[in-house]
Design a protein around this motif. Structure first.
Motif, PDB file in Angstrom:
ATOM      1  N   ASP A 251      26.229  26.216  13.984  1.00 50.42           N
ATOM      2  CA  ASP A 251      27.212  27.154  13.476  1.00 50.42           C
ATOM      3  C   ASP A 251      28.016  26.607  12.304  1.00 50.42           C
ATOM      4  O   ASP A 251      28.212  27.279  11.313  1.00 50.42           O
ATOM      5  N   ASN A 252      28.489  25.382  12.430  1.00 50.81           N
ATOM      6  CA  ASN A 252      29.364  24.854  11.409  1.00 50.81           C
ATOM      7  C   ASN A 252      29.362  23.325  11.485  1.00 50.81           C
ATOM      8  O   ASN A 252      29.171  22.750  12.546  1.00 50.81           O
ATOM      9  N   TYR A 253      29.586  22.694  10.365  1.00 53.97           N
ATOM     10  CA  TYR A 253      29.682  21.248  10.334  1.00 53.97           C
ATOM     11  C   TYR A 253      30.524  20.836   9.139  1.00 53.97           C
ATOM     12  O   TYR A 253      30.618  21.564   8.157  1.00 53.97           O
ATOM     13  N   LEU A 254      31.174  19.686   9.263  1.00 60.18           N
ATOM     14  CA  LEU A 254      31.950  19.177   8.143  1.00 60.18           C
ATOM     15  C   LEU A 254      32.172  17.684   8.312  1.00 60.18           C
ATOM     16  O   LEU A 254      31.976  17.122   9.386  1.00 60.18           O
ATOM     17  N   TYR A 255      32.560  17.068   7.226  1.00 66.65           N
ATOM     18  CA  TYR A 255      32.907  15.653   7.218  1.00 66.65           C
ATOM     19  C   TYR A 255      34.367  15.546   6.828  1.00 66.65           C
ATOM     20  O   TYR A 255      34.782  16.064   5.789  1.00 66.65           O
TER      21      TYR A 255
ATOM     22  N   GLU B  71      39.519  12.131   5.755  1.00 68.57           N
ATOM     23  CA  GLU B  71      40.759  11.547   6.272  1.00 68.57           C
ATOM     24  C   GLU B  71      40.520  10.752   7.560  1.00 68.57           C
ATOM     25  O   GLU B  71      40.943   9.607   7.678  1.00 68.57           O
ATOM     26  N   SER B  72      39.820  11.363   8.512  1.00 69.63           N
ATOM     27  CA  SER B  72      39.598  10.692   9.804  1.00 69.63           C
ATOM     28  C   SER B  72      38.276   9.928   9.857  1.00 69.63           C
ATOM     29  O   SER B  72      38.013   9.221  10.825  1.00 69.63           O
ATOM     30  N   LYS B  73      37.439  10.080   8.815  1.00 73.95           N
ATOM     31  CA  LYS B  73      36.110   9.444   8.767  1.00 73.95           C
ATOM     32  C   LYS B  73      35.276   9.852   9.981  1.00 73.95           C
ATOM     33  O   LYS B  73      34.680   9.044  10.668  1.00 73.95           O
ATOM     34  N   GLN B  74      35.249  11.182  10.228  1.00 77.12           N
ATOM     35  CA  GLN B  74      34.477  11.725  11.333  1.00 77.12           C
ATOM     36  C   GLN B  74      33.607  12.876  10.844  1.00 77.12           C
ATOM     37  O   GLN B  74      33.956  13.596   9.911  1.00 77.12           O
ATOM     38  N   VAL B  75      32.461  13.016  11.517  1.00 77.60           N
ATOM     39  CA  VAL B  75      31.590  14.163  11.321  1.00 77.60           C
ATOM     40  C   VAL B  75      31.892  15.118  12.468  1.00 77.60           C
ATOM     41  O   VAL B  75      31.957  14.699  13.630  1.00 77.60           O
ATOM     42  N   ILE B  76      32.081  16.380  12.152  1.00 78.93           N
ATOM     43  CA  ILE B  76      32.415  17.386  13.153  1.00 78.93           C
ATOM     44  C   ILE B  76      31.322  18.451  13.138  1.00 78.93           C
ATOM     45  O   ILE B  76      31.025  19.024  12.086  1.00 78.93           O
ATOM     46  N   ILE B  77      30.706  18.659  14.302  1.00 77.37           N
ATOM     47  CA  ILE B  77      29.627  19.636  14.438  1.00 77.37           C
ATOM     48  C   ILE B  77      30.055  20.645  15.493  1.00 77.37           C
ATOM     49  O   ILE B  77      30.500  20.263  16.572  1.00 77.37           O
ATOM     50  N   GLN B  78      29.896  21.952  15.175  1.00 79.77           N
ATOM     51  CA  GLN B  78      30.283  22.991  16.118  1.00 79.77           C
ATOM     52  C   GLN B  78      29.106  23.892  16.445  1.00 79.77           C
ATOM     53  O   GLN B  78      28.382  24.327  15.545  1.00 79.77           O
TER      54      GLN B  78
END
Length: 75
Positions: free
Chosen positions: A2-6, A9-16
């Protein structure tokens, strides 16, 4: 997916996916990516699974795993 981003600021990959969100530290992201690639190779060897290619109305194409059905299941 659905969605993803880098997040720089937090140096994290976020996957939804739907209502599930996975936050992965950047240091662990490539390890996960390699593991998923290995898993994809294992799935591709399954004779009951094939890969279908799809295209939306805007011309964007993608591949998706499809579980093969027996002809007997359609009767």
């Amino acid at each position: 997916m659905d969605n993803y981003l880098y997040s720089q600021e937090s140096k994290q990959v976020i996957i939804q996916f739907d209502r599930v969100s996975i936050n992965i530290d950047l240091e662990d992201f490539l390890d996960m990516l390699y593991a998923l690639h290995d898993l994809k190779s294992i799935i591709e060897e399954d004779p009951d699974v094939t890969i279908g290619t799809f295209e939306d109305e805007n011309g964007k194409s993608w591949e998706q795993f499809i579980i093969k059905e027996d002809d007997a299941d359609f009767s």
